[in-house]
Scaffold this motif. Structure first.
Motif, PDB file in Angstrom:
ATOM      1  N   VAL A 178       3.976 -27.256 -98.477  1.00 49.56           N
ATOM      2  CA  VAL A 178       4.138 -25.846 -98.854  1.00 49.56           C
ATOM      3  C   VAL A 178       5.565 -25.385 -98.569  1.00 49.56           C
ATOM      4  N   TRP A 179       6.045 -25.682 -97.367  1.00 49.27           N
ATOM      5  CA  TRP A 179       7.378 -25.218 -96.987  1.00 49.27           C
ATOM      6  C   TRP A 179       8.472 -25.878 -97.819  1.00 49.27           C
ATOM      7  N   TRP A 180       8.288 -27.151 -98.190  1.00 53.29           N
ATOM      8  CA  TRP A 180       9.279 -27.818 -99.031  1.00 53.29           C
ATOM      9  C   TRP A 180       9.307 -27.180-100.418  1.00 53.29           C
ATOM     10  N   ARG A 181       8.138 -26.872-100.972  1.00 50.45           N
ATOM     11  CA  ARG A 181       8.082 -26.183-102.277  1.00 50.45           C
ATOM     12  C   ARG A 181       8.770 -24.825-102.193  1.00 50.45           C
ATOM     13  N   ASN A 182       8.513 -24.111-101.109  1.00 52.65           N
ATOM     14  CA  ASN A 182       9.163 -22.807-100.941  1.00 52.65           C
ATOM     15  C   ASN A 182      10.674 -22.958-100.807  1.00 52.65           C
ATOM     16  N   TYR A 183      11.110 -23.980-100.101  1.00 53.73           N
ATOM     17  CA  TYR A 183      12.552 -24.186 -99.961  1.00 53.73           C
ATOM     18  C   TYR A 183      13.175 -24.495-101.319  1.00 53.73           C
ATOM     19  N   ARG A 184      12.520 -25.338-102.105  1.00 49.12           N
ATOM     20  CA  ARG A 184      13.058 -25.662-103.427  1.00 49.12           C
ATOM     21  C   ARG A 184      13.077 -24.439-104.338  1.00 49.12           C
ATOM     22  N   ALA A 185      12.099 -23.551-104.166  1.00 49.47           N
ATOM     23  CA  ALA A 185      12.041 -22.354-105.015  1.00 49.47           C
ATOM     24  C   ALA A 185      13.028 -21.282-104.577  1.00 49.47           C
ATOM     25  N   PHE A 186      13.168 -21.089-103.269  1.00 47.38           N
ATOM     26  CA  PHE A 186      13.968 -19.968-102.764  1.00 47.38           C
ATOM     27  C   PHE A 186      15.277 -20.391-102.106  1.00 47.38           C
ATOM     28  N   GLY A 187      15.317 -21.578-101.526  1.00 45.37           N
ATOM     29  CA  GLY A 187      16.546 -22.085-100.921  1.00 45.37           C
ATOM     30  C   GLY A 187      17.013 -21.336 -99.685  1.00 45.37           C
ATOM     31  N   THR A 188      16.112 -20.669 -98.995  1.00 43.07           N
ATOM     32  CA  THR A 188      16.528 -19.900 -97.823  1.00 43.07           C
ATOM     33  C   THR A 188      16.618 -20.789 -96.584  1.00 43.07           C
ATOM     34  N   PRO A 189      17.509 -20.432 -95.669  1.00 44.03           N
ATOM     35  CA  PRO A 189      17.629 -21.213 -94.435  1.00 44.03           C
ATOM     36  C   PRO A 189      16.343 -21.198 -93.596  1.00 44.03           C
ATOM     37  N   LEU A 190      15.579 -20.126 -93.668  1.00 37.32           N
ATOM     38  CA  LEU A 190      14.338 -20.061 -92.898  1.00 37.32           C
ATOM     39  C   LEU A 190      13.357 -21.135 -93.354  1.00 37.32           C
ATOM     40  N   THR A 191      13.191 -21.299 -94.650  1.00 31.90           N
ATOM     41  CA  THR A 191      12.257 -22.323 -95.134  1.00 31.90           C
ATOM     42  C   THR A 191      12.765 -23.721 -94.808  1.00 31.90           C
ATOM     43  N   LEU A 192      14.074 -23.918 -94.846  1.00 33.91           N
ATOM     44  CA  LEU A 192      14.624 -25.211 -94.447  1.00 33.91           C
ATOM     45  C   LEU A 192      14.368 -25.460 -92.955  1.00 33.91           C
ATOM     46  N   GLY A 193      14.463 -24.423 -92.151  1.00 39.93           N
ATOM     47  CA  GLY A 193      14.142 -24.541 -90.735  1.00 39.93           C
ATOM     48  C   GLY A 193      12.678 -24.898 -90.515  1.00 39.93           C
ATOM     49  N   LEU A 194      11.793 -24.335 -91.321  1.00 41.02           N
ATOM     50  CA  LEU A 194      10.374 -24.669 -91.215  1.00 41.02           C
ATOM     51  C   LEU A 194      10.118 -26.121 -91.608  1.00 41.02           C
ATOM     52  N   VAL A 195      10.817 -26.600 -92.625  1.00 44.40           N
ATOM     53  CA  VAL A 195      10.707 -28.008 -93.020  1.00 44.40           C
ATOM     54  C   VAL A 195      11.157 -28.909 -91.871  1.00 44.40           C
ATOM     55  N   ALA A 196      12.288 -28.585 -91.280  1.00 40.12           N
ATOM     56  CA  ALA A 196      12.797 -29.377 -90.149  1.00 40.12           C
ATOM     57  C   ALA A 196      11.826 -29.336 -88.977  1.00 40.12           C
ATOM     58  N   PHE A 197      11.261 -28.164 -88.700  1.00 37.68           N
ATOM     59  CA  PHE A 197      10.279 -28.018 -87.634  1.00 37.68           C
ATOM     60  C   PHE A 197       9.089 -28.944 -87.862  1.00 37.68           C
ATOM     61  N   ALA A 198       8.550 -28.937 -89.071  1.00 43.35           N
ATOM     62  CA  ALA A 198       7.388 -29.771 -89.390  1.00 43.35           C
ATOM     63  C   ALA A 198       7.723 -31.252 -89.257  1.00 43.35           C
ATOM     64  N   LEU A 199       8.901 -31.649 -89.722  1.00 38.77           N
ATOM     65  CA  LEU A 199       9.291 -33.056 -89.627  1.00 38.77           C
ATOM     66  C   LEU A 199       9.437 -33.506 -88.181  1.00 38.77           C
ATOM     67  N   VAL A 200      10.106 -32.707 -87.373  1.00 43.95           N
ATOM     68  CA  VAL A 200      10.322 -33.070 -85.967  1.00 43.95           C
ATOM     69  C   VAL A 200       8.992 -33.142 -85.224  1.00 43.95           C
ATOM     70  N   LEU A 201       8.129 -32.168 -85.442  1.00 45.58           N
ATOM     71  CA  LEU A 201       6.844 -32.163 -84.757  1.00 45.58           C
ATOM     72  C   LEU A 201       5.953 -33.312 -85.231  1.00 45.58           C
ATOM     73  N   ALA A 202       6.041 -33.672 -86.497  1.00 44.67           N
ATOM     74  CA  ALA A 202       5.280 -34.816 -86.997  1.00 44.67           C
ATOM     75  C   ALA A 202       5.768 -36.114 -86.359  1.00 44.67           C
ATOM     76  N   VAL A 203       7.076 -36.276 -86.262  1.00 50.18           N
ATOM     77  CA  VAL A 203       7.628 -37.473 -85.603  1.00 50.18           C
ATOM     78  C   VAL A 203       7.178 -37.526 -84.146  1.00 50.18           C
ATOM     79  N   GLU A 204       7.179 -36.378 -83.471  1.00 50.40           N
ATOM     80  CA  GLU A 204       6.733 -36.333 -82.074  1.00 50.40           C
ATOM     81  C   GLU A 204       5.285 -36.783 -81.955  1.00 50.40           C
ATOM     82  N   ASN A 205       4.436 -36.377 -82.877  1.00 54.68           N
ATOM     83  CA  ASN A 205       3.035 -36.782 -82.840  1.00 54.68           C
ATOM     84  C   ASN A 205       2.860 -38.267 -83.141  1.00 54.68           C
ATOM     85  N   VAL A 206       3.655 -38.810 -84.042  1.00 58.36           N
ATOM     86  CA  VAL A 206       3.609 -40.245 -84.334  1.00 58.36           C
ATOM     87  C   VAL A 206       4.029 -41.039 -83.098  1.00 58.36           C
ATOM     88  N   VAL A 207       5.084 -40.609 -82.434  1.00 62.71           N
ATOM     89  CA  VAL A 207       5.529 -41.276 -81.206  1.00 62.71           C
ATOM     90  C   VAL A 207       4.459 -41.179 -80.130  1.00 62.71           C
TER      91      VAL A 207
END
Length: 96
Positions: free
Chosen positions: A25-54
């Motif tokens: 959802v956040w990646w689609r929103n970033y592609r549609a709107f390009g705002t730094p907030l949505t990019l921050g949410l994408v980064a948040f999700a990626l980092v937290l997912a990596v933490e859970n995999v580890v």
């Protein structure tokens, strides 16, 4: 693996699933709107997912730091459960 760590592993897996849904959802929103907030949410999700995999990797390894300490295992389970509750709320609100 103890039952406590098995449940913690399952919760980490569920957290990864919720983060994947949020990431889409956040990646689609970033592609549609390009705002730094949505990019921050994408980064948040990626980092937290990596933490859970580890975390799952540590749960499955035999040399983990808290393998023999029941109170540490309970604390890890509680943290995974709290993270799941937080991500469930965030996913519910995001998908509405």
């Amino acid at each position: 693996m103890t039952p406590t760590l098995t449940i913690a592993s399952a919760l980490a897996g569920l957290n990864i699933a919720l983060l994947a849904a949020l990431l889409v959802v956040w990646w689609r929103n970033y592609r549609a709107f390009g705002t730094p907030l949505t990019l921050g949410l994408v980064a948040f999700a990626l980092v937290l997912a990596v933490e859970n995999v580890v975390a799952i990797g540590f749960f499955l390894s035999s040399g983990m730091l808290y393998a023999a300490d029941a109170s540490a295992q309970t604390a890890v389970l509680a943290m995974r459960a709290l993270q799941f509750v937080a991500l469930a709320f965030l996913t519910y609100v995001t998908m509405r």
